[in-house]
Each structure stands twice: as structure tokens, then as C-alpha cells.
Design an enzyme around this catalytic site. Structure first.
Site, short mmCIF file in Angstrom:
data_model
loop_
_atom_site.label_atom_id
_atom_site.label_comp_id
_atom_site.label_asym_id
_atom_site.label_seq_id
_atom_site.Cartn_x
_atom_site.Cartn_y
_atom_site.Cartn_z
CE LYS A 1 -3.71 2.04 2.58
NZ LYS A 1 -4.80 2.07 3.75
CE LYS B 1 -6.58 2.07 -0.88
NZ LYS B 1 -7.13 2.12 0.39
#
Length: 333
Positions: free
Chosen positions: A201, A254
């Protein structure tokens, strides 16, 4: 005399042939639809920066769930908007918290629908960070405390599993979060509840509309000390290796569009399912351009989804999920 080959051209001459030799395809089974739920009553409030995405109160949520089921979408990712916050994110682990209540209702209305619970503290803390914050008077700065945060995250995951969540999806990026949550779930008797780790992330600029939707923008500083530097690729492998060793069942990247190379690297290295999050700004930019008539939204979205699959993603979290399901289920051109 040498003649150029026409083999590839022949395979592109008709739609039927193109479909026959297509290497990748998107299906409804690949899609995970994020939902924002709130404690308020009679709420269906469109998020200004995310056209077509809404805050839903529990008393109106069933209509949305039934539409999702009718479209054939098999899983949703729940984000909760609490009516109260505190310094440590306590409402996140409340058995009657917003995510827990929504989960129980969804499992009543649509038992077959997989409920994935986002496990983080940022929506539930007054300061908007993903863990416990301590202010250091001597250094005149605030630090996120890793280990105390892990205790709260594990407690939150257990409460979500108790409410009926099928998958726990921790998005906090604390060191050791998968191990802590796995231990907490196992000790509570939820050994069979898998963890969909936000393994990679990035500290990205593509999250802006989501923070508007989740009311989770940091009140000071940023998240660069615990989210990844967008310039780093090798670090992604180290982060994913750690999560695999700690017991992750899915690995997520992400954002998606700017990090296709990372999706590919993980696909080449791991046998676990790879998930990509088509994040809020990626959604909002397409919606904005389509509203101006500058792009064909359907074509752009479907091309993007195929590109995620081509890069190696097994599952796609996307705010376009309902649109995509409608397009895939509708008449074929």
C-alpha cells in the site's frame, strides 16, 4: 521471395475469432464492490467527489445489497463511518459498531454474499491516523505507535469475524499486522477466516476522494512513515514476503493503475490470489472525463479491468463494479 506472415491479421478479422484467442477476460466473479455505511438514518448521500458512490444508512442498505446480488457480484468490502471517534479508534472494535451491524444485516439479507471487512482505525480516530498516536513533547512531533496499534487491530478483526465477516482485510500497514491479526483470530476460534492483506500500500495521491468519503483524512502530518514510497518497487517484495510468512491468504496492491508493475512482480513470485484496488481517484478521474464527453467511459473502464487481469490480478476492488456487471450481463455488441 520472402512473404510477410498474415497469421495474426487473420486472427483479428472477426469478433468471433478475436474472442476465441483472447488471452484475458474480466468476469463478474472477479469484482469486489466497496460500500460506505453510516449510523445515520434515511441516508443515501452521494459522495461529491465520487459520482455514483453513496453513503448508506443501515435502514436503506438492503436495497443496495439486493441490487448487488441481482447483478451477480459476489463480494463487498465494507467501510464504516462512525458517529463518534476517539483518540484510539475504539469504535472500530465495538461489537455494535457500524461495520459489525452492517455485516450482520447483510448476512441476513444475502447469506451467499461474501462480506470483506476493512480493518483499520483511521475512520475511527479523531486524528485520522491508522494507529495509536503519541505526542512527543521533547521532539515536538506525533508518532504512530506500532505495537499498541496491533492490539487494537487484532481486537477489531475478532469483532468483525464475530459479526459474520467472511474475510478480514487489514489496510493499516503497521509492521507485523498480519501476524497479530492471525493470532487474534485463531485464539478466538476463527482459524478459517482468511486475511486479505493490503500487503503493498503506497503513500499515494490517488486516495483523495476516498478520504472525503470515509472522513479519514489525517488531521496532522501524513502517512508516509507507515505507507510505502511510490518510488520503491523492491520494497514491495519485502513487504509481501513478510505478510506471506505471517499467514496472509490474499495479497493486495493499492493503488492499481500506477502500480501495474508491482502487480506483475507479485504475480510472478507468489501463488496466493493477487488483489488490486482500483482506487477512488482512478474512479473519479474517469467519471469526470466521461461527464465532459472526453472519453467513452465503458470502453475505458473495461480496458482498464482487462489490464489489471493481464498484469496478474485475480480480483479487482473497484467502484465501477456495478457498472461493469451491468455491461457484462447486458447485450453484447
Amino acid at each position: 521471395m520472402a512473404y510477410p506472415t498474415v497469421r495474426n491479421r487473420r486472427l483479428r478479422t472477426s469478433a468471433a475469432l478475436r474472442n476465441m484467442v483472447r488471452e484475458h477476460a474480466v468476469t463478474v466473479n472477479d469484482l469486489i464492490y466497496p460500500i460506505f455505511v453510516t449510523h445515520e438514518s434515511n441516508v443515501k448521500h452521494e459522495i461529491p467527489s465520487m459520482p455514483g458512490v453513496f453513503h448508506w444508512s443501515l435502514d436503506r442498505l438492503e436495497v443496495e445489497i439486493q441490487e448487488i446480488v441481482a447483478l451477480g457480484i459476489q463480494s463487498v468490502l465494507l467501510f464504516g463511518i462512525p458517529h463518534e471517534k476517539d483518540a484510539h479508534g475504539g469504535p472500530a472494535s465495538d461489537p455494535n459498531g457500524i461495520v459489525q451491524q452492517a455485516t450482520r444485516l447483510i448476512k441476513q439479507w444475502a447469506p451467499q454474499l461474501l462480506v470483506i471487512a476493512d480493518t483499520c482505525l483511521c475512520q475511527f480516530t479523531e486524528h485520522g491516523h491508522c494507529g495509536v498516536v503519541q505526542y512527543d513533547e521533547a521532539k515536538k512531533r506525533a508518532d504512530v505507535l506500532n505495537d499498541p496499534s496491533l492490539e487494537l487491530l487484532a481486537k477489531t478483526a475478532v469483532s468483525q469475524a464475530e459479526a459474520g465477516a467472511d474475510i478480514i482485510a487489514p489496510s493499516n500497514m503497521m509492521d507485523g499486522f498480519v501476524a497479530a491479526i492471525r493470532q487474534g483470530l485463531d485464539e478466538a476460534g476463527y482459524q478459517d477466516v482468511p486475511i486479505m492483506s493490503y500487503a503493498v500500500k503506497y503513500a499515494s495521491s490517488f486516495y483523495g476522494p476516498f478520504r472525503d468519503a470515509a472522513h479519514s483524512a489525517p488531521q496532522f502530518g501524513d502517512r508516509k512513515t507507515y505507507q510505502m514510497d511510490p518510488a520503491n518497487a523492491r520494497e514491495a517484495i519485502r513487504e509481501a514476503d513478510s505478510d506471506v510468512a505471517e499467514g496472509a491468504d490474499f495479497l493486495m496492491v493499492k493503488p492499481g493503475l500506477a502500480y501495474m508493475d508491482i502487480v506483475y512482480r507479485l504475480r510472478e513470485r507468489y501463488e496466493l490470489p493477487i488483489v488490486v484496488y482500483n482506487v477512488s481517484a482512478e474512479y473519479s478521474m474517469v467519471k469526470a472525463a466521461a461527464a465532459q464527453g472526453w472519453i467513452d467511459e465503458r470502453s475505458i473502464v473495461l480496458e482498464t479491468m482487462v489490464s489489471f487481469k493481464r498484469a496478474g490480478a485475480d480480483l479487482i476492488i473497484t467502484y465501477f463494479a456495478k457498472d461493469i456487471a451491468s455491461w457484462l450481463n447486458g447485450p453484447r455488441s
